[in-house]
Design an enzyme around this catalytic site. Structure first.
Site, mmCIF file in Angstrom:
data_model
loop_
_atom_site.group_PDB
_atom_site.id
_atom_site.type_symbol
_atom_site.label_atom_id
_atom_site.label_comp_id
_atom_site.label_asym_id
_atom_site.label_seq_id
_atom_site.Cartn_x
_atom_site.Cartn_y
_atom_site.Cartn_z
ATOM 1 N N THR A 194 -1.519 -5.756 -14.229
ATOM 2 C CA THR A 194 -2.826 -5.110 -14.072
ATOM 3 C C THR A 194 -3.780 -5.650 -15.125
ATOM 4 O OG1 THR A 194 -1.918 -3.089 -13.144
ATOM 5 C CG2 THR A 194 -3.959 -2.848 -14.387
ATOM 6 N N ARG A 221 -0.699 4.393 -1.264
ATOM 7 C CA ARG A 221 -0.519 4.927 -2.625
ATOM 8 C C ARG A 221 -1.732 4.549 -3.494
ATOM 9 N NH1 ARG A 221 -0.032 2.325 -7.992
ATOM 10 N NH2 ARG A 221 1.167 3.737 -9.284
ATOM 11 N N VAL A 222 -2.232 5.516 -4.233
ATOM 12 C CA VAL A 222 -3.345 5.256 -5.152
ATOM 13 C C VAL A 222 -2.818 5.420 -6.579
ATOM 14 C CG1 VAL A 222 -5.648 5.977 -5.890
ATOM 15 C CG2 VAL A 222 -5.011 6.136 -3.465
ATOM 16 N N GLY A 223 -3.068 4.412 -7.411
ATOM 17 C CA GLY A 223 -2.601 4.465 -8.803
ATOM 18 C C GLY A 223 -3.633 5.086 -9.731
ATOM 19 N N ASP A 224 -3.436 4.872 -11.005
ATOM 20 C CA ASP A 224 -4.326 5.465 -12.011
ATOM 21 C C ASP A 224 -5.594 4.662 -12.225
ATOM 22 O OD1 ASP A 224 -2.521 3.480 -13.094
ATOM 23 O OD2 ASP A 224 -3.443 3.895 -15.027
ATOM 24 N N GLY A 272 1.414 4.227 -13.093
ATOM 25 C CA GLY A 272 0.200 4.973 -12.810
ATOM 26 C C GLY A 272 0.348 6.465 -12.615
ATOM 27 N N THR A 313 -2.829 0.412 -18.484
ATOM 28 C CA THR A 313 -1.888 -0.283 -17.614
ATOM 29 C C THR A 313 -0.521 0.355 -17.800
ATOM 30 O OG1 THR A 313 -0.726 -2.341 -17.128
ATOM 31 C CG2 THR A 313 -1.592 -2.096 -19.384
ATOM 32 N N GLY A 314 0.183 0.547 -16.713
ATOM 33 C CA GLY A 314 1.497 1.175 -16.833
ATOM 34 C C GLY A 314 1.822 1.913 -15.547
HETATM 35 N N1 ASP Z 1 -1.235 1.186 -13.530
HETATM 36 C C1 ASP Z 1 -1.005 0.402 -12.354
HETATM 37 C C2 ASP Z 1 -0.680 1.326 -11.225
HETATM 38 O O1 ASP Z 1 0.162 2.193 -11.385
HETATM 39 C C3 ASP Z 1 0.060 -0.627 -12.481
HETATM 40 C C4 ASP Z 1 0.178 -1.359 -13.793
HETATM 41 O O2 ASP Z 1 -0.657 -1.193 -14.655
HETATM 42 O O3 ASP Z 1 1.119 -2.150 -13.968
HETATM 43 O O4 ASP Z 1 -1.208 1.142 -10.163
#
Ligand code: ASP
Length: 339
Positions: free
Chosen positions: A203, A231-234, A257, A254-255
């Site tokens: 990300t 699916r919707v992430g953060d 979500g 990033t991580g």
């Molecule tokens: N945060 C992102 C999500 O969950 C993925 C990522 O940052 O690796 O969509």
């Protein structure tokens, strides 16, 4: 004297304002990330390492040039993120990960710390640069988030470039999906260059403070490999993965979500600063190094406060990251400090 003071306040907005003729603030800064995950020293080939470093530096320099010339934090974060969206190394724009049905669904958001205006798109499959679409939502609509087909129709109308979904395809991510399916897992990324079963990276995001003292944040992603369609992430959720407020800070996360959404992570850091009087470093450290892992989540973030302090905590093995200040020296890192 009373009238003189009054004149000073009117003329300069504050009795402490800079005397006329002094150049604008020199404390501008841009920080970026290219994803957090299992990025350990010795796992990437030196060539791949160089490619990542060059890509991060290119994004930093693009944003720096804008800030140096007096451009806005918003323009700087958009430019930096766009460069990473166009680079297949990252899980955003070209090179994004596939969902469970082999489709690339992209999420992005921007926020203006001066006005608290924000824009986001989610689940888009044909917008070349989702970050620019997010900005257009912020600036050209009365809404904050547009999803799927509606977002794409709007982006086309706003004059943004649409591409065939095949444009985003990369062999690497396709293999990631097959591997993830075999393992029947949901993973953000497994890159063959990073030989780790739990490799999670890609990300992209940027935060900036400009010479006028304004903050902005932007994040863009393909989400997590093998995610369920829809699916919707953060990243596109304002306050979870992206947030900016001139009274406190600008943050791009990033991580994993789902955990960032549940912790309303970025806005919580801002609140800890505003209402808890914590420093950016304390607040971000508390959320990323304690609360996030306590729930079982992982990842990191980049953040800048109104005074130009920068922090980039993560609880994974590594995080692609970097910053650049007024001196123009791009600092790029991937591993834990000291590794
Ligand atoms: N945060 C992102 C999500 O969950 C993925 C990522 O940052 O690796 O969509």
């Amino acid at each position: 004297m009373k009238y003189f003071l009054f004149f000073l306040i009117i003329a300069h907005g504050s009795v402490f304002a800079q005397p006329p003729g002094k150049p604008p603030a020199e404390k501008f800064i841009l920080a970026i990330h290219g994803g957090a995950g299992s990025i350990k020293k010795g796992q990437m080939s030196p060539e791949t390492e160089k490619l990542y470093a060059a890509a991060l530096e290119q994004a930093l320099v693009a944003g720096y040039t804008i800030l140096k010339n007096g451009g806005s934090a918003l323009n700087a974060v958009e430019a930096a993120v766009k460069i990473m969206e166009d680079n297949p190394l990252f899980n955003a724009g070209k090179g994004a990960v596939f969902n469970n049905e082999g489709v690339i669904e992209l999420d992005a958001a921007v926020m203006n710390g001066k006005t608290l205006e924000a824009g986001a798109v989610t689940g888009v499959t044909t917008i070349k640069n989702p970050v620019s679409a997010a900005r257009a939502v912020m600036e050209k609509t009365a809404h904050v988030m547009l999803a799927g087909k509606g977002a794409e129709k709007f982006a086309a109308g706003a004059g943004l470039e649409l591409v065939d979904p095949a444009y985003f395809f990369t062999e690497t991510r396709w293999k990631n999906l097959q591997k993830a399916k075999e393992a029947d897992s949901v993973e953000r990324n497994q890159s063959p260059e990073i030989k780790s079963s739990e490799g999670k990276i890609g990300t992209v995001g940027a935060v900036a403070l400009d010479r006028s003292g304004n903050l902005a944040a932007a994040t863009s992603t393909g989400g997590m490999s093998n995610k369920k369609p829809g699916r919707v992430g953060d990243a596109p959720v304002i306050g979870a993965g992206t947030y900016a407020n001139n009274s406190t800070c600008a943050i791009s996360c990033t991580g994993w979500g789902e955990f960032y959404i549940r912790l309303v992570l970025a806005k919580t850091i801002s609140d800890m600063m505003e209402f808890g009087k914590m420093s950016l470093e304390q607040a971000a450290g508390e959320m990323v190094l304690k609360r996030l892992p306590a729930l079982g989540g992982d990842g990191g973030l980049v953040a800048i406060d109104v005074n130009g302090h920068c922090t980039m905590p993560f609880n994974t093995a590594g995080m692609f990251r970097g910053f650049i200040k007024a001196d123009g020296k791009a600092v790029v890192k991937m591993y834990k400090d000291g590794d």
